[in-house]
Design an enzyme around this catalytic site. Sequence first.
Site, mmCIF file in Angstrom:
data_model
loop_
_atom_site.group_PDB
_atom_site.id
_atom_site.type_symbol
_atom_site.label_atom_id
_atom_site.label_comp_id
_atom_site.label_asym_id
_atom_site.label_seq_id
_atom_site.Cartn_x
_atom_site.Cartn_y
_atom_site.Cartn_z
ATOM 1 N NE ARG A 47 -41.449 22.788 -28.076
ATOM 2 C CZ ARG A 47 -42.279 22.318 -28.687
ATOM 3 N NH1 ARG A 47 -43.569 22.533 -28.873
ATOM 4 N NH2 ARG A 47 -41.833 20.897 -28.766
ATOM 5 C CB THR A 64 -37.698 22.361 -27.019
ATOM 6 O OG1 THR A 64 -38.825 21.644 -27.202
ATOM 7 C CG2 THR A 64 -37.734 23.181 -28.105
ATOM 8 C CE LYS A 123 -38.406 15.394 -31.080
ATOM 9 N NZ LYS A 123 -38.464 16.371 -30.030
ATOM 10 C CD GLU A 128 -39.585 15.969 -24.827
ATOM 11 O OE1 GLU A 128 -39.681 14.562 -25.226
ATOM 12 O OE2 GLU A 128 -39.437 16.924 -25.612
HETATM 13 O O1 LIG Z 1 -40.977 17.638 -30.129
HETATM 14 C C1 LIG Z 1 -42.079 18.003 -29.910
HETATM 15 C C2 LIG Z 1 -43.057 18.190 -31.014
HETATM 16 O O2 LIG Z 1 -43.253 19.349 -31.118
HETATM 17 C C3 LIG Z 1 -44.397 17.361 -30.626
HETATM 18 O O3 LIG Z 1 -45.249 17.289 -31.540
HETATM 19 P P1 LIG Z 1 -46.943 17.022 -31.289
HETATM 20 O O4 LIG Z 1 -47.302 18.637 -30.665
HETATM 21 O O5 LIG Z 1 -47.244 16.908 -32.718
HETATM 22 O O6 LIG Z 1 -46.895 16.096 -30.426
#
Ligand SMILES: O=C[C@H](O)COP(=O)(O)O
Length: 217
Positions: A48, A72, A132, A44
Amino acid sequence: MTIKEDLAARLAVAPVVPLIAEDDPAIAVKTAKALQAGGLTVIEVVMRSDAALQGMEAIIAETEGLIVGAGTVLTREQAQAVQKAGSQFTVCPGLVDDIVEYCMGEDIPVYPGTMTAGEVQRAYALGLRDVKFFPATLAGGVPMLKALGSVFRDMRFMPTGGVSAANLPDFLALPHVLACGGSWLTPKESTHGGDFAAVEQLAREAVAIAGKSRNQG
Ligand SMILES: O=C[C@H](O)COP(=O)(O)O
């Protein structure tokens, strides 16, 4: 094989989706190749920054054998833009009907973020069976997923947000966890330090953990 079947087959073998958050396309490509070398082939790329789309395009152009999706994704227009750029699945931090309906209409697997029973039920009503679970650890972690799984019996979850090698076994042990997502596999100190062997090793470690803990809970 459809993209949905391909995703299902790969996540059954290695139920981990690494996140790439990267502005430099060259680093994005090297990171993706290291993850693939470590056994993770569903990736993925999170949107951002303005440069993120180029990174995703570079990965798609310069690798073979990966399924590359966009994360995102916040608007329908963005969902269309990532699709045009070659993204094969869409991940959102929250649940937006417009994006879900667009992706379902285009047969693009879409994983909107959910963290409450109400959100999961809305996703269910929209026809989704895979969502998710975000932000996984802050939203109640394993106990919350157990509670949600007990009522949404044919729903599967992709916990993301706060997942690491330490808690990966606990999440993957749950029978209704499709896969875990996270950025712990792509630490900036490694990718920006040129240490792609470290990324490959983190991927290998995740694959090994998944092999031991999958749906044991
Ligand atoms: O959806 C994505 C999240 O920001 C990922 O979180 P993480 O950086 O704690 O793996």
